[in-house]
Design a protein around this motif. Structure first.
Motif, PDB file in Angstrom:
ATOM      1  N   THR A 238     -76.814 -13.851 -93.579  1.00 51.75           N
ATOM      2  CA  THR A 238     -76.624 -14.619 -92.800  1.00 51.75           C
ATOM      3  C   THR A 238     -75.979 -14.893 -91.330  1.00 51.75           C
ATOM      4  O   THR A 238     -75.136 -14.900 -91.883  1.00 51.75           O
ATOM      5  CB  THR A 238     -77.356 -16.231 -92.974  1.00 51.75           C
ATOM      6  N   ARG A 239     -76.761 -15.048 -90.184  1.00 52.49           N
ATOM      7  CA  ARG A 239     -74.909 -15.176 -89.403  1.00 52.49           C
ATOM      8  C   ARG A 239     -75.988 -16.089 -88.464  1.00 52.49           C
ATOM      9  O   ARG A 239     -76.947 -16.448 -87.681  1.00 52.49           O
ATOM     10  CB  ARG A 239     -75.654 -13.562 -88.491  1.00 52.49           C
ATOM     11  N   TYR A 240     -74.864 -16.835 -87.821  1.00 53.26           N
ATOM     12  CA  TYR A 240     -75.501 -18.092 -87.116  1.00 53.26           C
ATOM     13  C   TYR A 240     -74.182 -17.691 -85.665  1.00 53.26           C
ATOM     14  O   TYR A 240     -73.820 -18.214 -85.385  1.00 53.26           O
ATOM     15  CB  TYR A 240     -75.518 -19.385 -87.107  1.00 53.26           C
ATOM     16  N   ALA A 241     -74.674 -16.871 -84.554  1.00 50.92           N
ATOM     17  CA  ALA A 241     -74.009 -17.199 -83.873  1.00 50.92           C
ATOM     18  C   ALA A 241     -72.167 -15.933 -83.884  1.00 50.92           C
ATOM     19  O   ALA A 241     -72.814 -14.526 -84.482  1.00 50.92           O
ATOM     20  CB  ALA A 241     -73.378 -17.614 -82.576  1.00 50.92           C
ATOM     21  N   ASP A 242     -71.206 -16.498 -84.688  1.00 51.28           N
ATOM     22  CA  ASP A 242     -70.380 -15.737 -84.531  1.00 51.28           C
ATOM     23  C   ASP A 242     -69.731 -16.355 -85.860  1.00 51.28           C
ATOM     24  O   ASP A 242     -68.759 -15.754 -86.738  1.00 51.28           O
ATOM     25  CB  ASP A 242     -68.981 -16.262 -84.009  1.00 51.28           C
TER      26      ASP A 242
END
Length: 526
Positions: free
Chosen positions: A191-195
């Motif tokens: 998963t990715r949350y922004a950076d």
């Protein structure tokens, strides 16, 4: 590295809004004249206010906040281009219905977790790359360049502009696809949350490293596999050397600041600091505590607003009925009544305030139970109501606070009654009726006041459905638990707390323990 025009992947058909058809249409939509557009292109660096905010680590995060006019333009652009972005499933930052919470929930229960952080995320996305990604979506070059000149500063995306989040997600579109494929081959979740990048699995994450996984804790990014490092590098990003962390089954596992070991939770220090700040307010008073808080932690926000935001976040993560949240929120509401937060009742509280006692009608000394049902009102058994229809009611928590009630609808054949009453709405909660029929073997909970005496509380009895008899055309539910006299008129609940019946009769002297199926009430009440 691929060219900027290919950073978003191969061109795909996108229906562009008419406002993006050409530069003239864009300028008209934005209300932007040629002179102002030229001024923005050449003097935009002077249209930002730069300041630092302190992070949890103590280091400063640089924020570039655009002035009011530029922010209005960037918001309009954000609204225009957001529908063009097709979110990939692992993306949780800056998209609808996703949050830090959903990001962490994706890794809930994962025994092995790798957290990475992309260094200088927004500033490293150049203006040339923004032009390229917009052109890949089908925008003409002059339109793409005009948009990028409004949304970029110092050859990068400003952290603080409303248009930066959606543009950064667009830039990461190709990288997200590559990391999804990599995670699949490594048999882990990405998963990715922004950076913030996270990988997790129930097994050691050997596929992420060039050799064996490092010990739990921080590790140098150079230990990651060359394939994984190549994905970040080919997309113009580097991993922050101080923010690569590996956690195994024996260590504390966090994702974007939330604990994911067993249940989703905040860090203990968050709760401890919140309690300490509230204690300071309670001990010193609001203004002295606020002065001390600003001196110790910086910032200018009123302490009440600051704590309200922290508490709202705690309630969002743990749930508004969580005991920890309820305890701290109660203290906050006492200290800041004008900023009071809503505290939801627990299931136990709902049960206790939903079920009331019927007693001493017309001098008979008999007792019964009644409960509040959503969409219907105050329900009981007909045999708990006097011949005239009058009853007297109270809740055991306030035995001196009695209310008169009168039967509005009653049926002796069904042994059901609905009462008119003047009990204030803040004195009770309501239960919901089940819309699914009962099945033999289902778990049940019967609630009422058997043989009630001063000091007694509501009685809760668990059991199962043993049969579903129909007597004289009335559908009933036979249960395993004993329905002692005094429980008549109380609710019979299913395993999720919904009403499936109204207690009819039972006890040691009765052969069967019966309730009237809730469907009988629903079909009968006008």
């Amino acid at each position: 590295m691929l060219s900027a025009a290919h950073a978003f992947g191969p061109p795909r058909p996108v229906r562009l809004p008419p406002e993006l058809a050409d530069e003239a249409s864009l300028m008209k939509h934005l209300g932007l004249g040629a002179a102002e557009a030229k001024k923005i292109r050449y003097y935009r660096s002077k249209m930002y206010r730069t300041f630092d905010i302190r992070k949890k680590s103590g280091k400063a995060r640089v924020i570039n906040a655009p002035d009011r006019r530029l922010k209005i333009l960037q918001r309009k652009i954000c609204d225009l281009i957001t529908p063009l972005y097709r979110r990939r499933n692992p993306v949780h930052g800056f998209v609808a219905d996703r949050s830090v919470k959903t990001n962490a929930q994706s890794h809930l229960g994962g025994k092995f977790i790798v957290n990475l952080d992309l260094k200088d995320f927004f500033p490293s996305i150049s203006e040339r790359r923004i032009v390229g990604v917009l052109m890949a979506l089908g925008l003409k070059r002059d339109v793409a360049e005009r948009l990028s000149s409004i949304c970029c500063v110092d050859n990068g995306l400003p952290q603080g502009a409303p248009s930066s989040p959606i543009l950064s997600n667009m830039i990461c579109f190709r990288m997200d696809k590559q990391l999804m494929a990599f995670a699949k081959s490594a048999r882990c979740i990405y998963t990715r949350y922004a950076d913030d990048i996270t990988f997790s699995s129930y097994r050691p994450l050997t596929g992420l490293f060039e050799s064996v996984p490092p010990p739990s804790g921080s590790f140098p990014p150079e230990l990651l596999s060359s394939e994984l490092l190549g994905i970040f590098g080919s997309n113009g990003f580097t991993i922050h050397p101080d923010k690569a962390h590996y956690a195994d089954r024996n260590s504390r596992r966090t994702v974007t600041g939330l604990r994911v070991n067993e249940n989703l939770n905040v860090d203990r220090r968050f709760v401890r600091n919140l309690r300490a700040a509230l204690y300071s307010v309670e001990k010193l008073g609001e203004k002295p505590a606020e002065t001390k808080f600003h001196a110790d932690h910086g910032g200018r926000a009123p302490i009440g607003r600051h704590l309200q935001g922290k508490l709202a976040w705690l309630g969002h993560i743990k749930g508004p009925a969580d005991p920890v949240f309820r305890s701290i929120a109660s203290r906050f509401n006492a200290a800041f009544p004008s900023l009071a937060l809503k505290i939801l009742p627990t299931q136990l509280e709902i049960r206790e305030r939903t079920v009331w006692l019927i007693e001493h009608w017309e001098g008979t000394g008999a007792q019964g139970t009644a409960f509040f049902l959503t969409g219907v009102g105050l329900v009981t058994a007909d045999h708990c109501v006097s011949p005239s229809g009058a009853v007297e009611m109270y809740h055991p928590s306030k035995p001196s606070n009695r209310f008169a009630a009168m039967a509005k609808h009653r049926s002796s054949d069904r042994d059901l009654a609905v009462l008119d009453h003047a009990i204030p709405p803040n004195e009770f909660y309501e239960l919901d009726a089940s819309n699914v029929g009962s099945v033999t073997g289902d778990a049940t909970v019967a609630i009422g006041y058997p043989g009630f005496g001063p000091g007694d509380k509501v009685n809760v009895r668990s059991g199962n459905v043993t049969s579903l008899p129909t007597k004289s055309g009335i559908q009933k539910i036979e249960v395993q638990q004993t329905l002692t006299p005094g429980m008549s008129g109380g609710p019979l609940l299913n395993s999720i707390g919904q009403v499936i019946g109204v207690i009819h009769k039972g006890g040691a002297e009765e052969e069967r323990q019966l309730a009237i199926d809730i469907s009988v009430l629903q079909k009968w009440v006008p």
